[in-house]
Write a protein that holds these residues in place. Sequence first.
Motif, PDB file in Angstrom:
ATOM      1  N   GLY A 185      43.706  32.204 -63.407  1.00 30.56           N
ATOM      2  CA  GLY A 185      44.250  30.905 -63.025  1.00 30.56           C
ATOM      3  C   GLY A 185      43.262  29.776 -63.296  1.00 30.56           C
ATOM      4  N   HIS A 186      43.792  28.591 -63.527  1.00 32.28           N
ATOM      5  CA  HIS A 186      42.950  27.454 -63.899  1.00 32.28           C
ATOM      6  C   HIS A 186      42.053  26.998 -62.754  1.00 32.28           C
ATOM      7  N   ALA A 187      42.508  27.166 -61.517  1.00 40.35           N
ATOM      8  CA  ALA A 187      41.665  26.775 -60.389  1.00 40.35           C
ATOM      9  C   ALA A 187      40.382  27.601 -60.369  1.00 40.35           C
ATOM     10  N   GLN A 188      40.508  28.909 -60.594  1.00 44.35           N
ATOM     11  CA  GLN A 188      39.320  29.756 -60.643  1.00 44.35           C
ATOM     12  C   GLN A 188      38.506  29.466 -61.908  1.00 44.35           C
ATOM     13  N   GLY A 189      39.197  29.070 -62.980  1.00 42.18           N
ATOM     14  CA  GLY A 189      38.485  28.676 -64.187  1.00 42.18           C
ATOM     15  C   GLY A 189      37.613  27.463 -63.947  1.00 42.18           C
ATOM     16  N   ASP A 190      38.101  26.524 -63.145  1.00 40.57           N
ATOM     17  CA  ASP A 190      37.304  25.349 -62.791  1.00 40.57           C
ATOM     18  C   ASP A 190      36.061  25.753 -62.003  1.00 40.57           C
ATOM     19  N   VAL A 191      36.222  26.714 -61.108  1.00 37.33           N
ATOM     20  CA  VAL A 191      35.078  27.197 -60.327  1.00 37.33           C
ATOM     21  C   VAL A 191      34.021  27.790 -61.253  1.00 37.33           C
ATOM     22  N   VAL A 192      34.461  28.540 -62.250  1.00 32.97           N
ATOM     23  CA  VAL A 192      33.531  29.150 -63.198  1.00 32.97           C
ATOM     24  C   VAL A 192      32.781  28.078 -64.000  1.00 32.97           C
ATOM     25  N   LEU A 193      33.491  27.049 -64.429  1.00 36.65           N
ATOM     26  CA  LEU A 193      32.831  25.967 -65.154  1.00 36.65           C
ATOM     27  C   LEU A 193      31.737  25.332 -64.294  1.00 36.65           C
ATOM     28  N   GLN A 194      32.006  25.178 -63.017  1.00 32.54           N
ATOM     29  CA  GLN A 194      31.015  24.626 -62.107  1.00 32.54           C
ATOM     30  C   GLN A 194      29.823  25.564 -61.948  1.00 32.54           C
ATOM     31  N   GLN A 195      30.088  26.874 -61.866  1.00 31.03           N
ATOM     32  CA  GLN A 195      29.009  27.856 -61.745  1.00 31.03           C
ATOM     33  C   GLN A 195      28.126  27.865 -62.992  1.00 31.03           C
ATOM     34  N   VAL A 196      28.750  27.800 -64.141  1.00 31.08           N
ATOM     35  CA  VAL A 196      27.986  27.785 -65.393  1.00 31.08           C
ATOM     36  C   VAL A 196      27.137  26.514 -65.480  1.00 31.08           C
ATOM     37  N   ALA A 197      27.714  25.384 -65.112  1.00 34.07           N
ATOM     38  CA  ALA A 197      26.965  24.128 -65.143  1.00 34.07           C
ATOM     39  C   ALA A 197      25.737  24.197 -64.248  1.00 34.07           C
ATOM     40  N   ARG A 198      25.902  24.736 -63.032  1.00 38.85           N
ATOM     41  CA  ARG A 198      24.757  24.854 -62.108  1.00 38.85           C
ATOM     42  C   ARG A 198      23.681  25.765 -62.688  1.00 38.85           C
ATOM     43  N   ALA A 199      24.103  26.880 -63.280  1.00 37.85           N
ATOM     44  CA  ALA A 199      23.142  27.823 -63.849  1.00 37.85           C
ATOM     45  C   ALA A 199      22.371  27.203 -65.007  1.00 37.85           C
ATOM     46  N   LEU A 200      23.055  26.415 -65.837  1.00 36.86           N
ATOM     47  CA  LEU A 200      22.390  25.758 -66.958  1.00 36.86           C
ATOM     48  C   LEU A 200      21.385  24.734 -66.452  1.00 36.86           C
ATOM     49  N   GLU A 201      21.761  23.961 -65.444  1.00 32.03           N
ATOM     50  CA  GLU A 201      20.835  22.987 -64.869  1.00 32.03           C
ATOM     51  C   GLU A 201      19.590  23.674 -64.315  1.00 32.03           C
ATOM     52  N   GLN A 202      19.767  24.801 -63.684  1.00 30.59           N
ATOM     53  CA  GLN A 202      18.629  25.537 -63.133  1.00 30.59           C
ATOM     54  C   GLN A 202      17.740  26.108 -64.234  1.00 30.59           C
ATOM     55  N   GLY A 203      18.341  26.414 -65.388  1.00 30.48           N
ATOM     56  CA  GLY A 203      17.571  27.002 -66.478  1.00 30.48           C
ATOM     57  C   GLY A 203      16.821  25.989 -67.318  1.00 30.48           C
ATOM     58  N   VAL A 204      17.246  24.715 -67.275  1.00 24.31           N
ATOM     59  CA  VAL A 204      16.616  23.651 -68.063  1.00 24.31           C
ATOM     60  C   VAL A 204      15.836  22.771 -67.093  1.00 24.31           C
ATOM     61  N   THR A 205      14.527  22.893 -67.105  1.00 24.75           N
ATOM     62  CA  THR A 205      13.715  22.286 -66.040  1.00 24.75           C
ATOM     63  C   THR A 205      12.896  21.075 -66.472  1.00 24.75           C
ATOM     64  N   ARG A 206      12.761  20.816 -67.784  1.00 25.40           N
ATOM     65  CA  ARG A 206      11.950  19.663 -68.187  1.00 25.40           C
ATOM     66  C   ARG A 206      12.722  18.371 -67.921  1.00 25.40           C
ATOM     67  N   PRO A 207      12.061  17.361 -67.363  1.00 22.08           N
ATOM     68  CA  PRO A 207      12.759  16.144 -66.937  1.00 22.08           C
ATOM     69  C   PRO A 207      13.509  15.414 -68.049  1.00 22.08           C
ATOM     70  N   LEU A 208      12.987  15.407 -69.265  1.00 26.25           N
ATOM     71  CA  LEU A 208      13.600  14.627 -70.344  1.00 26.25           C
ATOM     72  C   LEU A 208      14.713  15.375 -71.072  1.00 26.25           C
TER      73      LEU A 208
END
Length: 311
Positions: A185-208
Amino acid sequence: MVKRRATILIVDDERINIQILDNALSDQYNILAAMSGEQAIKVALESRPCLILLDIILPDISGYEVCKALKNNKQTSHIPIIFVTAQSLPEDELKGLELGAIDYFRKPFLVPLIKVRIRNQIELVQKTAALEQLAWIDGLTGIPNRRSFDKRYFEACKYAVRSKRRICLILLDIDFFKQYNDYYGHAQGDVVLQQVARALEQGVTRPLDLVARYGGEEFVILLTDSSEKEGALLAEKVRQKIEDLAIPHIKSNINRTLTISVGVTTSSNDGGSLDSKALLETTDACLYEAKAMGRNTVVSADFRPRTPKSI
């Protein structure tokens, strides 16, 4: 979350006037002061206040000249200015408003009225800033959107050419995301997109460096001053990070968990021109190759423009 106090710059050559306004406003706002036109311009450039209360009669240049200088400077043109002056002729008020001021207070001060009008202006500034910020943020994931990436990418390409530095693009796509949406379902798909975004932010740590949603289930990472090896290592790090989330994906052909495919391209640092469009196209081709190789993998390639052109 603690709301940040707005900053107001008071410009007046009489200390008593500055003191009156400071006493009236300092309980709600951070107050800066200047007693000359040149000092006012300097403080405005350094501090970027939310609002400027500007006297017309100053010891060096007039408040009109200060207003004109600030409105002609891209760094300060957005700052609202209110003239606070003893001059009461209609033509004085008209001149100030024509120069870009948003309001005109007359001395002697009626403090309660000034406080209300300043409060209204500060609220308007804050709401405008919030709306502007939203224009650059993806509404679902809370990370920068495609518009934000396009702007930062253009700036990064100019910087790379000027400084003879490398930039690296990492383009990634969630594997079998359509199938995920169809099954969960698309609602759970939205949750996954949010999870992936958070994981990417955590993996990219340099300020610029920048993580942005590129569109749909695609994300992009922009790295400045990064070698091909550094870019490939980071790409593998975020690929593994997504796999480690162990998000069930029964319709995936890969381990029945959610995975990503990643393409990586790094520009040269030979000081020549940089074809920003070709760099993106090459990164997309690497992503396509990663999918063709079975997905859940990283494909990296040196980038050499085939037909260099200035950005």
